[in-house]
Write a protein that holds these residues in place. Structure first.
Motif, PDB file in Angstrom:
ATOM      1  N   ASN A 159      75.441 -54.579 -28.509  1.00 54.51           N
ATOM      2  CA  ASN A 159      74.341 -53.633 -28.304  1.00 54.51           C
ATOM      3  C   ASN A 159      74.608 -52.321 -29.045  1.00 54.51           C
ATOM      4  N   GLU A 160      75.815 -51.800 -28.935  1.00 57.32           N
ATOM      5  CA  GLU A 160      76.158 -50.544 -29.595  1.00 57.32           C
ATOM      6  C   GLU A 160      76.104 -50.679 -31.117  1.00 57.32           C
ATOM      7  N   GLU A 161      76.589 -51.797 -31.630  1.00 56.13           N
ATOM      8  CA  GLU A 161      76.581 -52.020 -33.075  1.00 56.13           C
ATOM      9  C   GLU A 161      75.153 -52.128 -33.603  1.00 56.13           C
ATOM     10  N   VAL A 162      74.305 -52.886 -32.909  1.00 52.99           N
ATOM     11  CA  VAL A 162      72.921 -53.045 -33.335  1.00 52.99           C
ATOM     12  C   VAL A 162      72.191 -51.705 -33.238  1.00 52.99           C
ATOM     13  N   LEU A 163      72.450 -50.931 -32.197  1.00 51.86           N
ATOM     14  CA  LEU A 163      71.842 -49.605 -32.048  1.00 51.86           C
ATOM     15  C   LEU A 163      72.199 -48.715 -33.238  1.00 51.86           C
ATOM     16  N   ARG A 164      73.471 -48.679 -33.593  1.00 49.69           N
ATOM     17  CA  ARG A 164      73.911 -47.842 -34.708  1.00 49.69           C
ATOM     18  C   ARG A 164      73.293 -48.302 -36.027  1.00 49.69           C
ATOM     19  N   ARG A 165      73.286 -49.610 -36.265  1.00 53.86           N
ATOM     20  CA  ARG A 165      72.731 -50.142 -37.523  1.00 53.86           C
ATOM     21  C   ARG A 165      71.225 -49.900 -37.610  1.00 53.86           C
ATOM     22  N   LEU A 166      70.502 -50.120 -36.505  1.00 55.19           N
ATOM     23  CA  LEU A 166      69.059 -49.875 -36.517  1.00 55.19           C
ATOM     24  C   LEU A 166      68.758 -48.409 -36.787  1.00 55.19           C
ATOM     25  N   GLY A 216      67.375 -44.056 -42.881  1.00 53.88           N
ATOM     26  CA  GLY A 216      67.659 -43.968 -44.303  1.00 53.88           C
ATOM     27  C   GLY A 216      66.896 -44.893 -45.223  1.00 53.88           C
ATOM     28  N   SER A 217      66.429 -46.029 -44.740  1.00 57.73           N
ATOM     29  CA  SER A 217      65.889 -47.039 -45.652  1.00 57.73           C
ATOM     30  C   SER A 217      64.377 -47.169 -45.646  1.00 57.73           C
ATOM     31  N   ILE A 218      63.749 -46.892 -44.537  1.00 58.53           N
ATOM     32  CA  ILE A 218      62.313 -47.141 -44.428  1.00 58.53           C
ATOM     33  C   ILE A 218      61.542 -45.934 -44.943  1.00 58.53           C
ATOM     34  N   LYS A 219      60.585 -46.193 -45.825  1.00 61.67           N
ATOM     35  CA  LYS A 219      59.806 -45.120 -46.441  1.00 61.67           C
ATOM     36  C   LYS A 219      58.346 -45.110 -45.972  1.00 61.67           C
ATOM     37  N   ASP A 220      58.049 -45.775 -44.886  1.00 61.72           N
ATOM     38  CA  ASP A 220      56.680 -45.845 -44.372  1.00 61.72           C
ATOM     39  C   ASP A 220      56.255 -44.463 -43.864  1.00 61.72           C
ATOM     40  N   ARG A 234      53.938 -43.685 -41.902  1.00 66.92           N
ATOM     41  CA  ARG A 234      53.492 -43.694 -40.499  1.00 66.92           C
ATOM     42  C   ARG A 234      54.631 -43.406 -39.543  1.00 66.92           C
ATOM     43  N   ILE A 235      55.857 -43.656 -39.974  1.00 66.46           N
ATOM     44  CA  ILE A 235      57.008 -43.472 -39.091  1.00 66.46           C
ATOM     45  C   ILE A 235      57.392 -42.002 -39.068  1.00 66.46           C
ATOM     46  N   ASN A 236      57.346 -41.426 -37.882  1.00 66.40           N
ATOM     47  CA  ASN A 236      57.667 -40.019 -37.669  1.00 66.40           C
ATOM     48  C   ASN A 236      59.132 -39.768 -38.022  1.00 66.40           C
ATOM     49  N   PRO A 237      59.436 -38.683 -38.744  1.00 64.88           N
ATOM     50  CA  PRO A 237      60.839 -38.406 -39.068  1.00 64.88           C
ATOM     51  C   PRO A 237      61.693 -38.101 -37.836  1.00 64.88           C
TER      52      PRO A 237
END
Length: 124
Positions: free
Chosen positions: A12-19, A25-29, A31-34
Motif C-alpha cells: 500500500n505504501e509503495e503504490v501510494l508513493r508511486r501513484l 510529474g507525468s500527467i499533463k491533463d 483537468r487535473i488540479n495541481p
C-alpha cells in the motif's frame, strides 16, 4: 495474505508513493488540479484491485474535473505503475474523492466559532 498484513501495508505504501509521483510529474491533463494528492491506497490482498483516495484542494467542479481526468488517464497511470513498481500483478485502480480534509477544516471552523461565541456570552 491477510488484508492487514505487513506485506500488504508495505505494498500500500509503495503504490501510494508511486501513484503520487506519477500524478505529480507525468500527467499533463489540464483537468487535473495541481493541488491533487493521494491520501491513502488500499490494495486488495490478491493485488488485482486498488482503491486510491484522492484529495483535491478546490471547489466541487474542480474535484469532478480532476476525478474525470484521473479516470481517463487510468490506463497510462496503471502502465507507469507497472514499470516503476515491482509487483506480481498491476492492480486495477479506482479513484475515489476523499473529503476528510475538507470535513476537518469545516469542523475546525465550527469549533472556533462556537468558542468565540461562548467567550462573547461569558463577558456579557
Amino acid at each position: 495474505m491477510r488484508k492487514h498484513s505487513i506485506k500488504n501495508t508495505r505494498i500500500n505504501e509503495e503504490v501510494l508513493r508511486r501513484l503520487s509521483e506519477i500524478i505529480r510529474g507525468s500527467i499533463k491533463d489540464p483537468r487535473i488540479n495541481p493541488m491533487t494528492s493521494i491520501v491513502s491506497v488500499e490494495v486488495a490482498p490478491d493485488l488485482k484491485t486498488c482503491k486510491a483516495y484522492v484529495s483535491v484542494l478546490g471547489d466541487e467542479q474542480s474535484q469532478k474535473d480532476t476525478l474525470a481526468g484521473l479516470r481517463s488517464a487510468e490506463g497510462y497511470i496503471r502502465h507507469s505503475l507497472a514499470q516503476s513498481a515491482n509487483l506480481r500483478h498491476t492492480p486495477q485502480i479506482t479513484f475515489i474523492i476523499d473529503q476528510s480534509i475538507e470535513y476537518g477544516v469545516n469542523m475546525s471552523h465550527l469549533i472556533d466559532r462556537v468558542n468565540k461565541e461562548s467567550k462573547e456570552n461569558t463577558y456579557e
